[in-house]
Write a protein that holds these residues in place. Structure first.
Motif, PDB file in Angstrom:
ATOM      1  N   LEU A  11      30.037  47.287  48.108  1.00  0.00           N
ATOM      2  CA  LEU A  11      30.853  46.438  48.970  1.00  0.00           C
ATOM      3  C   LEU A  11      30.434  46.599  50.434  1.00  0.00           C
ATOM      4  O   LEU A  11      30.404  45.632  51.200  1.00  0.00           O
ATOM      5  N   ARG A  12      30.098  47.815  50.812  1.00  0.00           N
ATOM      6  CA  ARG A  12      29.720  48.076  52.200  1.00  0.00           C
ATOM      7  C   ARG A  12      28.417  47.384  52.575  1.00  0.00           C
ATOM      8  O   ARG A  12      28.263  46.884  53.695  1.00  0.00           O
ATOM      9  N   THR A  13      27.471  47.340  51.634  1.00  0.00           N
ATOM     10  CA  THR A  13      26.146  46.795  51.957  1.00  0.00           C
ATOM     11  C   THR A  13      26.032  45.291  51.710  1.00  0.00           C
ATOM     12  O   THR A  13      25.118  44.650  52.238  1.00  0.00           O
ATOM     13  N   ALA A  14      26.939  44.718  50.920  1.00  0.00           N
ATOM     14  CA  ALA A  14      26.865  43.277  50.624  1.00  0.00           C
ATOM     15  C   ALA A  14      27.291  42.454  51.832  1.00  0.00           C
ATOM     16  O   ALA A  14      28.251  42.792  52.524  1.00  0.00           O
ATOM     17  N   GLY A  15      26.582  41.354  52.066  1.00  0.00           N
ATOM     18  CA  GLY A  15      26.960  40.454  53.148  1.00  0.00           C
ATOM     19  C   GLY A  15      27.812  39.290  52.680  1.00  0.00           C
ATOM     20  O   GLY A  15      28.685  38.811  53.402  1.00  0.00           O
ATOM     21  N   LYS A  16      27.553  38.845  51.434  1.00  0.00           N
ATOM     22  CA  LYS A  16      28.281  37.719  50.847  1.00  0.00           C
ATOM     23  C   LYS A  16      28.926  38.186  49.546  1.00  0.00           C
ATOM     24  O   LYS A  16      28.227  38.605  48.616  1.00  0.00           O
ATOM     25  N   ILE A  17      30.243  38.099  49.487  1.00  0.00           N
ATOM     26  CA  ILE A  17      30.972  38.653  48.343  1.00  0.00           C
ATOM     27  C   ILE A  17      31.849  37.579  47.708  1.00  0.00           C
ATOM     28  O   ILE A  17      32.601  36.889  48.401  1.00  0.00           O
ATOM     29  N   LEU A  18      31.755  37.482  46.391  1.00  0.00           N
ATOM     30  CA  LEU A  18      32.611  36.582  45.621  1.00  0.00           C
ATOM     31  C   LEU A  18      33.600  37.419  44.818  1.00  0.00           C
ATOM     32  O   LEU A  18      33.207  38.228  43.981  1.00  0.00           O
ATOM     33  N   PHE A  19      34.891  37.244  45.104  1.00  0.00           N
ATOM     34  CA  PHE A  19      35.943  37.932  44.359  1.00  0.00           C
ATOM     35  C   PHE A  19      36.465  36.977  43.277  1.00  0.00           C
ATOM     36  O   PHE A  19      36.669  35.787  43.544  1.00  0.00           O
ATOM     37  N   VAL A  20      36.688  37.516  42.086  1.00  0.00           N
ATOM     38  CA  VAL A  20      37.088  36.708  40.929  1.00  0.00           C
ATOM     39  C   VAL A  20      38.223  37.415  40.203  1.00  0.00           C
ATOM     40  O   VAL A  20      38.199  38.645  40.047  1.00  0.00           O
ATOM     41  N   THR A  21      39.207  36.653  39.744  1.00  0.00           N
ATOM     42  CA  THR A  21      40.218  37.208  38.855  1.00  0.00           C
ATOM     43  C   THR A  21      40.300  36.358  37.590  1.00  0.00           C
ATOM     44  O   THR A  21      39.554  35.389  37.436  1.00  0.00           O
ATOM     45  N   HIS A  22      41.205  36.717  36.700  1.00  0.00           N
ATOM     46  CA  HIS A  22      41.241  36.146  35.353  1.00  0.00           C
ATOM     47  C   HIS A  22      41.949  34.796  35.284  1.00  0.00           C
ATOM     48  O   HIS A  22      42.665  34.386  36.203  1.00  0.00           O
ATOM     49  N   ALA A  23      41.748  34.115  34.157  1.00  0.00           N
ATOM     50  CA  ALA A  23      42.484  32.881  33.866  1.00  0.00           C
ATOM     51  C   ALA A  23      43.952  33.224  33.668  1.00  0.00           C
ATOM     52  O   ALA A  23      44.320  34.363  33.430  1.00  0.00           O
ATOM     53  N   ARG A  24      44.818  32.200  33.762  1.00  0.00           N
ATOM     54  CA  ARG A  24      46.270  32.409  33.777  1.00  0.00           C
ATOM     55  C   ARG A  24      46.608  33.521  34.761  1.00  0.00           C
ATOM     56  O   ARG A  24      47.201  34.541  34.416  1.00  0.00           O
ATOM     57  N   PRO A  25      46.218  33.345  36.010  1.00  0.00           N
ATOM     58  CA  PRO A  25      46.327  34.430  36.984  1.00  0.00           C
ATOM     59  C   PRO A  25      47.773  34.806  37.269  1.00  0.00           C
ATOM     60  O   PRO A  25      48.660  33.954  37.300  1.00  0.00           O
ATOM     61  N   ASP A  26      48.001  36.096  37.462  1.00  0.00           N
ATOM     62  CA  ASP A  26      49.327  36.601  37.774  1.00  0.00           C
ATOM     63  C   ASP A  26      49.351  37.167  39.191  1.00  0.00           C
ATOM     64  O   ASP A  26      48.369  37.077  39.931  1.00  0.00           O
TER      65      ASP A  26
END
Length: 326
Positions: A11-26
């Motif tokens: 996370l520290r070294t990445a410049g572009k980050i895509l965060f993803v969570t699950h279907a039917r999100p809570d």
């Protein structure tokens, strides 16, 4: 180096980050993903949040921008230096997202507090002792020394409070309370969040709850409670699928009930939510039908119709209770 340390480093070294969570999100998945996206942006990263399903209206105030959808995944996977999955590590819960390509898996890490996991990421940090993925997300942000503002604190708090039933469930612990205290110091206001989450329903939600309660069956000496919502219930009321969240908990108001079950018929499938008291482990029951979750809260999906699936589930629940009392 632990999985936690490896994810912090990436996370520290990445410049572009895509965060993803699950279907039917809570609340946990949306809150965790929103908080990490907000904090990454404050730290000067390029960050996006993707949800492979409709964003429930209840949680629409949490993401810093409208989340990307499953249709955007391939493009954003190429764009990102790092993909971070939060609150799941099971491919079946990431509807419409294909993580099978080695180049995607190589840049993917997963942060999950569930026992059930799959081969989906190059690094997987699981911690079933965490009450919510929000706890783990908060610890990552702290280790990174990324900035946190009131919006970030509110998103993390929504994650933890939704998964602990507003501190009513047995997963509430000192780790959760310490984190919430820290986030309160950043401006998070519990009363305001409670109103947003639990006193902001559409009338259709109340009518759907009435339909669920009117279907209530008590079985096995009133130790198993079953509620069923059918396709026509949604059509007649005009309710949406996300308005079933937490309805299964209503059956646990009955003192004799050990296992509560809600079956929801939609889109040619039956979705099941399971809840229990300490005497039963519903994650074990769900696992028999391809589902998963926690000992006290689990779920599954099936192509069986509600009545056929109910019969099978009742057998598994009865066996669980028999083992607990035998």
């Amino acid at each position: 180096m632990t999985e936690f340390d490896t994810i912090v480093d990436r996370l520290r070294t990445a410049g572009k980050i895509l965060f993803v969570t699950h279907a039917r999100p809570d609340g946990d998945g949306i809150g965790s993903g929103s908080a990490m996206t907000i904090s990454a942006l404050l730290a000067g990263k390029e960050a996006m949040f993707l949800i492979p399903d409709a964003l429930p209206e209840t949680y629409a105030f949490l993401p810093p921008a409208p989340p990307a959808s499953a249709e955007d995944f391939n493009r954003l996977a190429q764009w990102a230096d790092l993909i971070v999955i939060v609150d799941t590590s099971v491919p079946a819960q990431l509807t419409g997202l294909d993580f099978s390509a080695e180049w995607i898996k190589a840049k993917t890490v997963a942060v999950d507090h569930h026992v059930t996991s799959g081969d989906i990421a190059s690094v997987l940090w699981t911690d079933p002792t965490a009450s919510a993925a929000g706890i783990m997300a908060g610890e990552l942000i702290k280790a990174l020394n990324w900035p946190m503002d009131e919006r970030c604190a509110e998103s993390l708090s929504a994650a933890v409070l939704s998964d602990t039933g507003w501190l009513r469930f047995s997963n509430t612990d000192a780790r959760s309370l310490r984190a919430l205290a820290d986030w309160t110091l950043l401006g998070f206001q519990p009363d305001r969040l409670y109103r947003k989450l639990y006193q902001n329903d559409r009338p259709t939600r109340i009518r759907l709850a009435a339909r669920a309660l009117s279907s209530l069956e008590l079985l096995e000496g009133d130790r198993i409670a079953v509620m069923t919502l059918r396709r026509q219930d949604f059509q007649q009321i005009g309710a949406s699928a996300d308005e079933t969240e937490n309805l299964v908990n209503e059956a646990l108001r009955i003192s004799s009930v050990v296992i509560a079950m809600l079956l929801v018929e939609q889109d040619g499938q039956t979705r099941v939510s399971l809840r229990s008291r300490e005497e039963a482990n519903v994650a074990q029951i769900a696992a028999q039908f391809g589902g998963g979750g926690h000992a006290r809260a689990a779920g599954l999906r099936s192509s069986d119709d509600p009545d056929s699936l109910k019969t099978k589930l009742l057998g598994a629940c009865a066996a669980q209770l028999s083992g607990a009392t035998g």
